[in-house]
Design a protein around this motif. Structure first.
Motif, PDB file in Angstrom:
ATOM      1  N   LEU A 137      -5.163  -2.796   2.944  1.00 17.43           N
ATOM      2  CA  LEU A 137      -5.033  -1.978   1.401  1.00 17.43           C
ATOM      3  C   LEU A 137      -6.249  -1.001   1.305  1.00 17.43           C
ATOM      4  CD1 LEU A 137      -4.036  -5.109  -0.996  1.00 17.43           C
ATOM      5  CD2 LEU A 137      -2.743  -3.258  -0.170  1.00 17.43           C
ATOM      6  N   GLY A 196       0.735  -0.997  -0.066  1.00 19.80           N
ATOM      7  CA  GLY A 196      -0.127  -0.014  -0.034  1.00 19.80           C
ATOM      8  C   GLY A 196       0.758   1.177   0.127  1.00 19.80           C
ATOM      9  N   PHE A 207       2.508   1.715  -3.420  1.00 17.61           N
ATOM     10  CA  PHE A 207       1.403   1.502  -4.323  1.00 17.61           C
ATOM     11  C   PHE A 207       1.578   2.426  -5.690  1.00 17.61           C
ATOM     12  CE2 PHE A 207      -2.887   1.161  -6.360  1.00 17.61           C
ATOM     13  CZ  PHE A 207      -2.700  -0.104  -6.854  1.00 17.61           C
ATOM     14  N   ASP A 208       1.830   3.911  -5.330  1.00 16.36           N
ATOM     15  CA  ASP A 208       1.970   4.880  -6.530  1.00 16.36           C
ATOM     16  C   ASP A 208       3.026   4.940  -7.095  1.00 16.36           C
ATOM     17  OD1 ASP A 208      -0.619   5.899  -5.756  1.00 16.36           O
ATOM     18  OD2 ASP A 208       0.276   7.172  -4.367  1.00 16.36           O
ATOM     19  N   ILE A 216      -6.930   1.999  -1.897  1.00 20.25           N
ATOM     20  CA  ILE A 216      -6.812   1.397  -3.164  1.00 20.25           C
ATOM     21  C   ILE A 216      -8.285   0.626  -3.448  1.00 20.25           C
ATOM     22  CG2 ILE A 216      -5.527  -0.643  -4.149  1.00 20.25           C
ATOM     23  CD1 ILE A 216      -3.203   0.030  -2.227  1.00 20.25           C
ATOM     24  N   ARG A 272       2.637   6.294  -0.310  1.00 23.16           N
ATOM     25  CA  ARG A 272       1.157   6.698  -0.176  1.00 23.16           C
ATOM     26  C   ARG A 272       0.782   6.766   1.320  1.00 23.16           C
ATOM     27  NH1 ARG A 272      -4.085   4.461  -3.187  1.00 23.16           N
ATOM     28  NH2 ARG A 272      -2.826   5.269  -5.096  1.00 23.16           N
TER      29      ARG A 272
END
Length: 322
Positions: free
Chosen positions: A88, A60, A63-64, A93, A163
């Protein structure tokens, strides 16, 4: 008898290939096919193969960076863990789906057979779960920590985009904690168990809890289903979305190193994290590889390594902080 026949047929190479294809690859395709049908062929299936909450947390957080690195715009994320799903979700997300362990295994075998990229499956974890022994043995090599295995080894980034996790804040939760006996700023929450590494004995935790109660602290044990609290402590189940608020309210965390430590790494409370000393993990040791400070997740945690036969020394090191 049927089991014996299957085992015998597996020994015949050609029949075994056919059996593996029908049982794993074909069934894996059936699981996989539901998602392109539901979301569209241009959607990337991002697959989080592990159940650990620490793995989900780092996925998480990075993630970006993963979306940017692999140039992904449309996606659906699959996870084989309800806890991973909740973690998550805290990173906002979406879309996100929880699948069973059995479905996870089938998709892995299907993707391994055809090639993950050919079926538009992406795995942001550094260990794809299809050839685990290779990566298991190099974790921690060249002093790389758990976070660096994600950010540097998998994503080749030394300064990744991160994130933020967003916990739920519900005012009634504080009242519920008070009703359970938790006092603001004077409660120690024990997290005595970990799934992946050894933890101190229940005798140690009981001795520690009695000392803390003698010093005027309220002591609670975080428990899951069918778990027993440390004797003489208040049992409490903390939903993952409320763990930040709970610890901020209570004031103190003492726990064996587990994925929970990643999740609460930025929580404002006193954090004491316990590691087994000289416990190997890949090419490193757990107190180096999973160190919150080495990973850059926080710099205010008190991290203590101990030998199993020296729990008295561990006890002394902890009570020094109270």
């Amino acid at each position: 008898m049927i089991k014996q026949i299957k085992n015998f047929l597996k020994k015949i190479t050609v029949l075994n290939i056919i059996y593996q294809y029908l049982n794993n690859v074909r069934n894996g395709y059936r699981v996989y096919a539901k998602f392109p049908k539901k979301y569209g062929e241009n959607y990337k299936i991002i697959f989080s193969p592990y159940e650990g909450c620490g793995d989900a947390y780092l996925l998480g957080k990075l993630f970006d960076e993963y979306l940017k690195k692999d140039k992904i715009e449309n996606y659906v994320v699959l996870t084989p863990s309800e806890l991973g799903y909740k973690i998550l979700s805290l990173f906002k997300i979406s879309p996100l789906e929880c699948i069973s362990i059995e479905e996870r295994n089938k998709i892995i075998k299907f993707g391994t057979f055809l090639g993950f990229s050919r079926v538009n499956i992406g795995i942001p974890h550094f260990n794809s779960y299809s050839h685990t022994e290779i990566m298991n043995n190099v974790e921690g090599i060249h002093s790389l920590d758990f976070f660096s295995m994600f950010s540097f080894v998998r994503l080749n980034s030394k300064d990744p985009v991160l994130r933020a996790i967003i916990f739920e804040i519900k005012n009634p939760w504080n009242q519920l904690m008070i009703e359970k006996g938790i006092g603001e700023g004077k409660t120690v929450l024990l997290f005595p168990r970990a799934n992946s590494i050894p933890s101190p004995s229940d005798c140690f935790w009981y001795k520690l809890s009695e000392f803390l109660k003698g010093k005027g602290y309220i002591v609670c044990t975080n428990i899951k289903a069918n778990e027993k609290p440390i004797k003489g402590t208040i049992p409490i189940y903390i939903p993952i979305e409320q763990i930040d608020a709970t610890l901020s309210f209570a004031g103190y965390f003492i726990g064996s190193r587990s994925g929970i430590c990643d999740i609460i790494s930025n929580t404002e409370c006193k954090k004491i994290v316990i590691y087994p000393k000289n416990y190997r993990w890949g090419a490193s040791f757990v107190d180096e590889y999973f160190s919150l400070q080495n990973m850059g997740l926080c710099h205010d945690a008190i991290e203590i390594s101990y030998k199993r036969e020296q729990e008295d020394t561990l006890f002394d090191e902890i009570i020094y902080n109270f």
